[in-house]
Enzyme design. Structure first.
Site, PDB file in Angstrom:
ATOM      1  N   GLU A   1      59.673  80.139 -46.098  1.00  0.00           N
ATOM      2  CA  GLU A   1      59.768  79.963 -47.551  1.00  0.00           C
ATOM      3  C   GLU A   1      59.235  78.607 -48.031  1.00  0.00           C
ATOM      4  O   GLU A   1      59.587  78.162 -49.115  1.00  0.00           O
ATOM      5  CB  GLU A   1      61.229  80.112 -47.987  1.00  0.00           C
ATOM      6  CG  GLU A   1      61.764  81.510 -47.799  1.00  0.00           C
ATOM      7  CD  GLU A   1      63.015  81.730 -48.615  1.00  0.00           C
ATOM      8  OE1 GLU A   1      62.924  82.384 -49.652  1.00  0.00           O
ATOM      9  OE2 GLU A   1      64.079  81.221 -48.209  1.00  0.00           O
TER      10      GLU A   1
ATOM     11  N   HIS B   1      69.994  85.572 -53.548  1.00  0.00           N
ATOM     12  CA  HIS B   1      69.332  84.741 -52.551  1.00  0.00           C
ATOM     13  C   HIS B   1      69.892  83.309 -52.534  1.00  0.00           C
ATOM     14  O   HIS B   1      70.514  82.909 -51.560  1.00  0.00           O
ATOM     15  CB  HIS B   1      67.826  84.758 -52.844  1.00  0.00           C
ATOM     16  CG  HIS B   1      66.991  83.984 -51.882  1.00  0.00           C
ATOM     17  ND1 HIS B   1      65.635  84.150 -51.786  1.00  0.00           N
ATOM     18  CD2 HIS B   1      67.311  83.014 -50.983  1.00  0.00           C
ATOM     19  CE1 HIS B   1      65.156  83.334 -50.853  1.00  0.00           C
ATOM     20  NE2 HIS B   1      66.161  82.632 -50.359  1.00  0.00           N
TER      21      HIS B   1
HETATM   22 ZN   LIG Z   1      65.930  81.132 -48.982  1.00  0.00          ZN
END
Ligand SMILES: [Zn+2]
Length: 247
Positions: A84, A173
């Site tokens: 990410e 998330h």
């Molecule tokens: Zn994350």
């Protein structure tokens, strides 16, 4: 002998502060085995620094990797990066005023990304939230996904949702917190988590009553001392890491 930096244009102290920030966020339970913190490269605004893919509590200055804003490592032989990392690259690209970014899955914040009710600044240390806290819903542009911001397009969509704010929630998330410098981004990530707990407690106590959270104007005023005297918190957290690591 002073320790040296493995990255051009970056001092050992800057690498050590970034590694310490990672460990501080772990100690404060904002990150666990996941989550990461970065700074914009001090000499190259079109690059940023982030640790290799490793649990935040284990990061050392030698684990820091240099990336361009497409989130490609400058060193082709650099160790594996976070999936990410695009969160960081795209926020630095869209926000020239941002010098540091934290991404976390801190648990008390998650519910606010799932409900149709905004997060408010409940006390002065979280004053930066009074400007508004947008929620990024990855399904809006990308349909059903694994929820991860794992390429430039997803990172760009997140940065667009963040806009000119300091914090954005990520549905189902986590969240991102930014600041002009590392100490401020870390402070904001920690106090976003604390504020989420306080808002949950307050909502339970208030039942259907009014909640007298900070107005936007109060938030603007209260955020100024946070960025100066409030940095006492960073000095404390930084010293705790130094006493256990020596750097
Ligand atoms: Zn994350």
């Amino acid at each position: 002998m002073a320790e040296s930096s493995h990255l051009t244009g970056v001092s050992f102290e800057q690498l050590a502060d970034l590694a310490a920030a990672s460990r501080i966020l772990a100690r404060q339970e904002v990150v666990d085995a996941f989550g990461h913190v970065s700074i914009r490269h001090p000499a190259r605004p079109d690059r940023y620094l982030l640790s290799r893919s490793i649990a935040p509590a284990l990061v050392t200055p030698g684990d820091i990797v240099e990336y361009d804003l497409d989130s490609n490592s400058i060193d082709p032989d650099a160790p594996k990066g976070f999936l990410e990392r695009f969160i960081h690259g795209e926020i630095y690209r869209s926000r020239p005023d941002v010098g540091a970014v934290v991404h976390s899955h801190s648990p008390s914040v998650i519910p606010f990304g799932l409900i149709d009710r905004p997060m408010h600044a409940m006390f002065h240390n979280a004053a930066f939230l009074s400007a508004g806290v947008p929620t990024f819903d990855i399904s809006r542009n990308f349909g059903a996904t694994d929820m991860l911001v794992c390429d430039c397009a997803k990172g760009r969509a997140l940065a667009e949702t963040l806009g000119d704010k300091d914090v954005a929630l990520m549905r189902a998330h986590g969240s991102v917190a930014c600041g002009l410098k590392l100490e401020i981004a870390v402070f904001r990530a920690i106090y976003t988590e604390v504020n989420a707990r306080i808002q949950t407690w307050t909502t339970g106590l208030a039942e259907n009553g009014t909640i007298a959270f900070l107005s936007e104007e109060e938030g603007q005023l209260a955020d100024l001392p946070n960025q100066t005297a409030g940095m006492r918190a960073w000095d404390l957290w930084r010293e705790e890491v130094r006493s256990s690591t020596g750097w």
